[in-house]
Design a protein around this motif. Sequence first.
Motif, PDB file in Angstrom:
ATOM      1  N   ALA A  72       0.831  -1.292   0.085  1.00 45.90           N
ATOM      2  CA  ALA A  72      -0.075  -0.061  -0.165  1.00 45.90           C
ATOM      3  C   ALA A  72       0.842   1.380   0.034  1.00 45.90           C
ATOM      4  N   ARG A  73       1.888   1.249   0.587  1.00 44.31           N
ATOM      5  CA  ARG A  73       2.867   2.295   0.658  1.00 44.31           C
ATOM      6  C   ARG A  73       3.657   2.584  -0.717  1.00 44.31           C
ATOM      7  N   PHE A 154      -8.070   0.117   8.933  1.00 51.11           N
ATOM      8  CA  PHE A 154      -8.004   1.098   7.782  1.00 51.11           C
ATOM      9  C   PHE A 154      -8.472  -0.158   6.656  1.00 51.11           C
ATOM     10  N   VAL A 156      -7.798   0.070   2.699  1.00 50.31           N
ATOM     11  CA  VAL A 156      -6.765   0.981   2.026  1.00 50.31           C
ATOM     12  C   VAL A 156      -7.696   0.568   0.601  1.00 50.31           C
ATOM     13  N   ASN A 158      -6.862   2.281  -2.196  1.00 53.73           N
ATOM     14  CA  ASN A 158      -5.717   2.431  -3.540  1.00 53.73           C
ATOM     15  C   ASN A 158      -4.173   2.716  -2.563  1.00 53.73           C
ATOM     16  N   ASN A 160      -0.437   4.384  -2.304  1.00 56.55           N
ATOM     17  CA  ASN A 160       0.395   5.602  -2.331  1.00 56.55           C
ATOM     18  C   ASN A 160       0.766   5.627  -3.565  1.00 56.55           C
ATOM     19  N   ARG A 589      -1.275  17.571  -2.103  1.00 57.52           N
ATOM     20  CA  ARG A 589      -1.106  16.178  -2.767  1.00 57.52           C
ATOM     21  C   ARG A 589      -0.511  15.707  -4.346  1.00 57.52           C
TER      22      ARG A 589
ATOM     23  N   ASP B 130       1.610   8.750   5.891  1.00 53.14           N
ATOM     24  CA  ASP B 130       0.517   8.104   6.170  1.00 53.14           C
ATOM     25  C   ASP B 130      -0.115   7.663   4.843  1.00 53.14           C
ATOM     26  N   LEU B 131      -1.072   6.568   5.512  1.00 54.44           N
ATOM     27  CA  LEU B 131      -1.868   6.100   4.292  1.00 54.44           C
ATOM     28  C   LEU B 131      -3.295   6.590   4.384  1.00 54.44           C
ATOM     29  N   ARG B 132      -3.440   7.386   5.773  1.00 55.33           N
ATOM     30  CA  ARG B 132      -4.915   7.791   5.927  1.00 55.33           C
ATOM     31  C   ARG B 132      -5.167   9.014   4.926  1.00 55.33           C
ATOM     32  N   ASP B 133      -5.234   8.761   3.819  1.00 53.84           N
ATOM     33  CA  ASP B 133      -5.758   9.716   2.897  1.00 53.84           C
ATOM     34  C   ASP B 133      -6.858   9.920   2.119  1.00 53.84           C
TER      35      ASP B 133
END
Lengths: 653, 144, 93
Positions: A72-73, A154, A156, A158, A160, A589, B130-133
């Motif tokens: 995910a990162r 969480f 996720v 999608n 990063n 972003r 952070d993944l919290r977006d």
Amino acid sequence: MTPIAGAVALNLAFGFSILSIICLFIFTLNEDKRLFLTGQRLSLGISFFVFLSTFILWYQLIISNFDIDYVARYTSIETPFIYKISALWAGQSGSLLFWLFILSIFATITVLQNQSKHHGLMPWVIISLSIIQLFFLILTNFVTNPFMPTDADFVVANGNGLNPLLQNVTMAIHPPTLYLGYVGFSVPFAFAISALMNRDTSTLWIQSIRRWTLVAWLFLSSGIILGGWWAYQELGWGGYWAWDPVENASFMPWLTATAFLHSIIIQEKKDMLRIWNMALIILTFTLCIFGTFLTRSGVMSSVHSFTASSLGPIFLIFVFLILIISFSLMYLRKSELRSEKRMESFTSRESGFLFNNLVFVVMCFAVFWGTLFPVISETVRGTKITVGPPFFNQINVPIGLILLALTGVGPLLAWRNTSKQSLIKNFTFPILSGLIAAIIFLFIGFRGSVVISFSLSVFVLATISTEFKRGISARTKKFNESIFKALFAMVSKNRSRYGGYIVHVGIVFMFVGFTGHAFDKEKEFSLTKGQSDHVAGYEFTLLKLSETERPNHYAWISDIRVTDNKGEYVTNLYPEKRIYFHKNPDVNRRQPHSELDIYSTLNKDIYSIFSAVDNENGVVFIKIMVNPLVRWVWIGGYILVIGTMIALWPRKD
Amino acid sequence: MNSNKKFTIMIAGVITVVIFWIGWVSSNPKDEKAMASFISVEKLLNDKMKKRTKLGGLVKDGSIIISETNYLDCSFVLKEGAAELKVKYDRSRPDLFKDGAEVIITGQYLDGTFYADELQTKCASRYEGDLRDESSYKLTEIET
Amino acid sequence: MDYIRDYSLVFIFFVLPIIFVIQPLFLKKINDFENQMDLSSLKRKKRLLYRQIKELEMEFDIGNINQKDLETSRKELKVEVSEVITKINANKI
């Protein structure tokens, strides 16, 4: 396969590494062959499980399983396939697994290749390799596990995504190449430790690791060159080397490894410098681990480093353990390491090699000093003083020039002692050409270290051609061959020697490129359509500013015409300003990125950066750099690789 | 004197020369840009240091002013903890330079303004943080 | 069916390697493989020594060593080679 299997495989590899160490250790005591076989297979087993878990992580990256934190990162659904693959080394835990993966490939090759060779050395070689594997297994199992799941509360949707700066083919190859180099030195190191344990420090271990060392050296060199190339093409500050701590971290082991490559020749031929060689390979390997530490720990602020993490102390402990254990082992074996043979004369090949080695190590120390200067000054004086490229350049330019000179002198010296006549005979032509070149360069108007560097380059090229000529004429006299046949036979019969000379030619070309840096020119200015500005005798005119939307970014493209001072057309440059993630509603972003355009010739590069755009008024802000001779650095790099390949090419017996 | 001793002396000589050379360059660098001391904004303001220094901090939100006549001229306020400092910078800015960005600047302090000639931005939080977006959401939020 | 797939994967990837690793422990004592190893490393050594002699001669042809050094070094190397050859022959028998 589920991610659990990957984690389990890492656990098993951890267990196997401990067992293999114990098993082989007992074998060295009781000599029961069954234990040796088991130990060997345990070592293969470690590697197998590492491969398995690496492939599982790769698979998870490809299928975008965002339940795994790492996936995910560093990736998102839109990330192109090859960058999903390269995401394995984009982050901390993945890159440690990747280190381990390469080490396991090398360990497997070493074990399989030597099943029937080096019977005496192998047990300790495998033990040493297993210990290194164990260290990285501890890290990936217990400190930063790449299979760690995403925080439980969480989902996720999608990931990063990979940093756009890393979405570049060179950037996908550069870290693995460098890693292959770093990790490659584990094998020579393991052989060195094994030689010490077996009290057999003669030339046997050196002969078995020559090729390994050269392979690792080739990867390290090309990794460094690729890194420079990437920085030049992508980062937009117009240079390829910034003396950044992480760059230095790869340069230091390169220096000691290069010294090692030279000094093992003496041990092979003359059985001298045993202690020195041992120390060099230990130092090289330690610096490789230290390099990984600098890259991964975030101790130094740099483009490369990751955010501060818990890895620092563990790595430092490992580095100190390696140093303490290896050097105390050397101390215990000091009587075996002492060789009876002595240097006899300053004007001998041996002493040439010795001084070249000394200069390499000294340069390594200088780089080390500069890299750690902020840390040193903070502990000693309480203020953190950072050092920049001018510092490193000032220190290293003279040392580098001495090294260049020695590159020329060394090959012309005879073993043991060079007689006066042959000194005169061998050096007349190169020294004369160097002097004539110096006069010409001074006449053209060059000054200072530029003249020294250029004329030394001429000198070294002259010595190398003398070397080739001497070899060819010896053959033509002896076997009555034609020149080409003699050249071919000579190179193919003495690959490491003539491959080495070709590497020297590559290095000379690189020095020529480095010297060009003294003539760099740069200017920043703004242009509207039709306007123009001048830099270093070139005129830059903005013809057009266009906009376009591509799959993962939005781009402004300027079309700049370049003409020289006679008004003749040179080229068109199309630097771009891009916004990645341009669809993201959160403006912060979105990520701007300047895609540069470079016009490159043998003589100079014209380097254009699109700094910014003022949309309303149609103004573009451009930075132009004119960098002479940069091409020669890359050409030198190619020649270096070719030369090393010639030296490595296996010969039929 | 035997050859072995000669070599030892020679090697020791080379090492001494180089150590002196490194020490000399470390204490008198030729280029003033070679070294800069990394200090806190607060210390700089208290001591009114005129030496070349390096500072780190955040760009204060909304403080970036770009000159209308020359796009390259820009000023902003650097925040480190409670301390604030006005900074002028007139070169092309890195892509990641914006409000709230973490920056490292190098330059000189003169009469209340810091004139920077180097500006580096630190890695964007998006890639390490952070993944919290917006693409993620809390499980508990959906259930309620 | 998933069960079967999972178990067989576990068997292939995890159980087989373990069997492979512990298998040698159940062998009877191994003796002869040491000789083989020695023989091949001796042969290697012989090749390397021959290569060194050739290189030495080339250095002389180029002029990097003088006549006297050539003679003494070549003699040393030849003595070493003959020792290795004797060992190889002894091993073969």
